[in-house]
Write an enzyme that holds these catalytic residues in place. Sequence first.
Site, PDB file in Angstrom:
ATOM      1  N   CYS A 131      89.207  25.684   0.445  1.00  0.00           N
ATOM      2  CA  CYS A 131      88.049  26.557   0.491  1.00  0.00           C
ATOM      3  C   CYS A 131      86.764  25.744   0.362  1.00  0.00           C
ATOM      4  O   CYS A 131      86.375  25.391  -0.747  1.00  0.00           O
ATOM      5  CB  CYS A 131      88.200  27.569  -0.653  1.00  0.00           C
ATOM      6  SG  CYS A 131      86.709  28.483  -0.989  1.00  0.00           S
ATOM      7  N   CYS A 134      84.183  27.158  -2.003  1.00  0.00           N
ATOM      8  CA  CYS A 134      84.437  27.064  -3.440  1.00  0.00           C
ATOM      9  C   CYS A 134      84.308  25.623  -3.911  1.00  0.00           C
ATOM     10  O   CYS A 134      83.705  25.362  -4.934  1.00  0.00           O
ATOM     11  CB  CYS A 134      85.866  27.522  -3.765  1.00  0.00           C
ATOM     12  SG  CYS A 134      86.401  28.951  -2.865  1.00  0.00           S
ATOM     13  N   ASP A 135      84.913  24.703  -3.167  1.00  0.00           N
ATOM     14  CA  ASP A 135      85.098  23.346  -3.689  1.00  0.00           C
ATOM     15  C   ASP A 135      84.189  22.308  -3.057  1.00  0.00           C
ATOM     16  O   ASP A 135      84.147  21.168  -3.518  1.00  0.00           O
ATOM     17  CB  ASP A 135      86.567  22.930  -3.516  1.00  0.00           C
ATOM     18  CG  ASP A 135      87.505  23.834  -4.308  1.00  0.00           C
ATOM     19  OD1 ASP A 135      87.027  24.486  -5.249  1.00  0.00           O
ATOM     20  OD2 ASP A 135      88.700  23.896  -3.963  1.00  0.00           O
TER      21      ASP A 135
HETATM   22  P1  FAD Z   1      93.475  39.921   0.336  1.00  0.00           P
HETATM   23  O1  FAD Z   1      92.099  39.737  -0.153  1.00  0.00           O
HETATM   24  O2  FAD Z   1      94.241  38.723   0.770  1.00  0.00           O
HETATM   25  O3  FAD Z   1      94.290  40.674  -0.816  1.00  0.00           O
HETATM   26  C1  FAD Z   1      95.689  40.790  -0.755  1.00  0.00           C
HETATM   27  C2  FAD Z   1      96.222  41.428  -2.022  1.00  0.00           C
HETATM   28  O4  FAD Z   1      97.615  41.614  -1.915  1.00  0.00           O
HETATM   29  C3  FAD Z   1      96.029  40.600  -3.279  1.00  0.00           C
HETATM   30  O5  FAD Z   1      95.797  41.458  -4.363  1.00  0.00           O
HETATM   31  C4  FAD Z   1      97.384  39.905  -3.429  1.00  0.00           C
HETATM   32  O6  FAD Z   1      97.647  39.465  -4.745  1.00  0.00           O
HETATM   33  C5  FAD Z   1      98.298  41.015  -3.017  1.00  0.00           C
HETATM   34  N1  FAD Z   1      99.631  40.634  -2.575  1.00  0.00           N
HETATM   35  C6  FAD Z   1     100.005  39.745  -1.629  1.00  0.00           C
HETATM   36  N2  FAD Z   1     101.330  39.734  -1.474  1.00  0.00           N
HETATM   37  C7  FAD Z   1     101.824  40.661  -2.345  1.00  0.00           C
HETATM   38  C8  FAD Z   1     103.124  41.131  -2.647  1.00  0.00           C
HETATM   39  N3  FAD Z   1     104.212  40.678  -2.023  1.00  0.00           N
HETATM   40  N4  FAD Z   1     103.241  42.086  -3.597  1.00  0.00           N
HETATM   41  C9  FAD Z   1     102.149  42.584  -4.237  1.00  0.00           C
HETATM   42  N5  FAD Z   1     100.902  42.186  -3.973  1.00  0.00           N
HETATM   43  C10 FAD Z   1     100.741  41.231  -3.042  1.00  0.00           C
HETATM   44  N6  FAD Z   1      84.998  37.601   3.903  1.00  0.00           N
HETATM   45  C11 FAD Z   1      83.736  38.045   4.030  1.00  0.00           C
HETATM   46  O7  FAD Z   1      83.522  39.153   4.519  1.00  0.00           O
HETATM   47  N7  FAD Z   1      82.689  37.293   3.598  1.00  0.00           N
HETATM   48  C12 FAD Z   1      82.858  36.078   3.020  1.00  0.00           C
HETATM   49  O8  FAD Z   1      81.883  35.426   2.648  1.00  0.00           O
HETATM   50  C13 FAD Z   1      84.200  35.588   2.868  1.00  0.00           C
HETATM   51  N8  FAD Z   1      84.429  34.381   2.315  1.00  0.00           N
HETATM   52  C14 FAD Z   1      85.711  33.998   2.095  1.00  0.00           C
HETATM   53  C15 FAD Z   1      85.957  32.785   1.425  1.00  0.00           C
HETATM   54  C16 FAD Z   1      87.236  32.378   1.139  1.00  0.00           C
HETATM   55  C17 FAD Z   1      87.463  31.109   0.403  1.00  0.00           C
HETATM   56  C18 FAD Z   1      88.329  33.177   1.544  1.00  0.00           C
HETATM   57  C19 FAD Z   1      89.743  32.757   1.217  1.00  0.00           C
HETATM   58  C20 FAD Z   1      88.112  34.353   2.241  1.00  0.00           C
HETATM   59  C21 FAD Z   1      86.804  34.768   2.519  1.00  0.00           C
HETATM   60  N9  FAD Z   1      86.545  35.950   3.192  1.00  0.00           N
HETATM   61  C22 FAD Z   1      85.258  36.395   3.335  1.00  0.00           C
HETATM   62  C23 FAD Z   1      87.643  36.767   3.735  1.00  0.00           C
HETATM   63  C24 FAD Z   1      87.960  37.930   2.825  1.00  0.00           C
HETATM   64  O9  FAD Z   1      88.148  37.443   1.514  1.00  0.00           O
HETATM   65  C25 FAD Z   1      89.207  38.627   3.337  1.00  0.00           C
HETATM   66  O10 FAD Z   1      89.003  39.062   4.654  1.00  0.00           O
HETATM   67  C26 FAD Z   1      89.560  39.831   2.477  1.00  0.00           C
HETATM   68  O11 FAD Z   1      89.736  39.463   1.128  1.00  0.00           O
HETATM   69  C27 FAD Z   1      90.829  40.492   2.992  1.00  0.00           C
HETATM   70  O12 FAD Z   1      91.134  41.561   2.169  1.00  0.00           O
HETATM   71  P2  FAD Z   1      92.613  42.138   2.075  1.00  0.00           P
HETATM   72  O13 FAD Z   1      92.540  43.208   1.057  1.00  0.00           O
HETATM   73  O14 FAD Z   1      93.100  42.454   3.419  1.00  0.00           O
HETATM   74  O15 FAD Z   1      93.543  40.916   1.572  1.00  0.00           O
END
Ligand code: FAD
Length: 307
Positions: A131, A134-135
Amino acid sequence: VFDLLVVGGGPAGAAAAIYSARKGIRTGVVSERFGGQVLDTMGIENFISVKETEGPKLAAALEQHVKEYEVDIMNLQRAAALVPGNDQVEIKLENGASLKAKTVVIATGARWRQMNVPGEDEYRNRGVAYCPHCDGPLFKGKRVAVIGGGNSGVEAAIDLAGIVAHVTLIEWDTKLRADAVLQRKLHSLPNVTVIMNAQTTEVTGDGNKVNGIRYNDRATGAPHHIELEGIFVQIGLLPNTDWLKGTVELSPRGEIEVDAYGRTSVPGVFAAGDVTTVPYKQIVIAMGEGSKAALSAFDHLIRITAP
Ligand code: FAD
């Protein structure tokens, strides 16, 4: 039995839970790490209507908002299998427990792909990073490599070039896949070297932290070693769908196939966010998709449940 069980506590899962609870139906969220990828990011400047926020802050706000409603939150729990049934879906947890629900929204997100070379695991957080947001600042004035020449790799290289002393971008292919505008920007930077047709073979270190990277020139097979302090791996996101193989239909990239309503191939099972085939993995998109999947699940419920 839950009316709607959300698997995943990222932006998509949190949005689904809130939309579901606001319908007055029995809602649960099972999640390994509430907040998801948002926890791993620092500056967020594209969360519409909020000029600037930070990941941990937004993650805490997500959980707080969900807790405003009657939602059964099961944290630090990992789903291990989904078993479709006639009028109920079973979610088996890794700890052996099992949850039953009339409808399910899968929102398990995605994670960074790893190089799978010796030294990568050993030196994670000791020079190996995923990331740049972050880093990046940790490597101020140092030398780093970025692995991967897609959009995320080239964006990371451009980003890091403004912070670190030198960036070496290593691409396996003979060409970069990033957008032309990014490539032009990359090549205009004086402290970036691009190496193509290179197979990364090892992360080297002094036992404590990273001190270099080894790669083979794929044309000649010649091995090379670059001395540096950090390695940013930017070779793609992997959807968290290993636990779903053989149950819901997945794309060739392992993403859950969903239609415009967030429906999967299994009746009563919906999906949202980074784990799905919906393009552009972003927070606002995941939230919109999570809301939509919950509304679709509610629509499904009122059709299958007798008055
Ligand atoms: P996730 O955020 O991946 O959440 C998944 C959830 O499912 C988590 O709670 C996880 O623990 C859980 N999970 C996974 N597998 C299991 C399992 N088998 N059983 C139970 N729970 C499980 N987007 C932006 O819009 N702006 C930004 O500035 C931005 N910066 C980012 C920077 C970084 C470093 C990263 C990694 C991503 C960034 N993103 C950004 C992207 C954004 O974070 C993601 O698009 C968003 O978080 C996706 O949401 P989600 O709920 O689909 O999945």
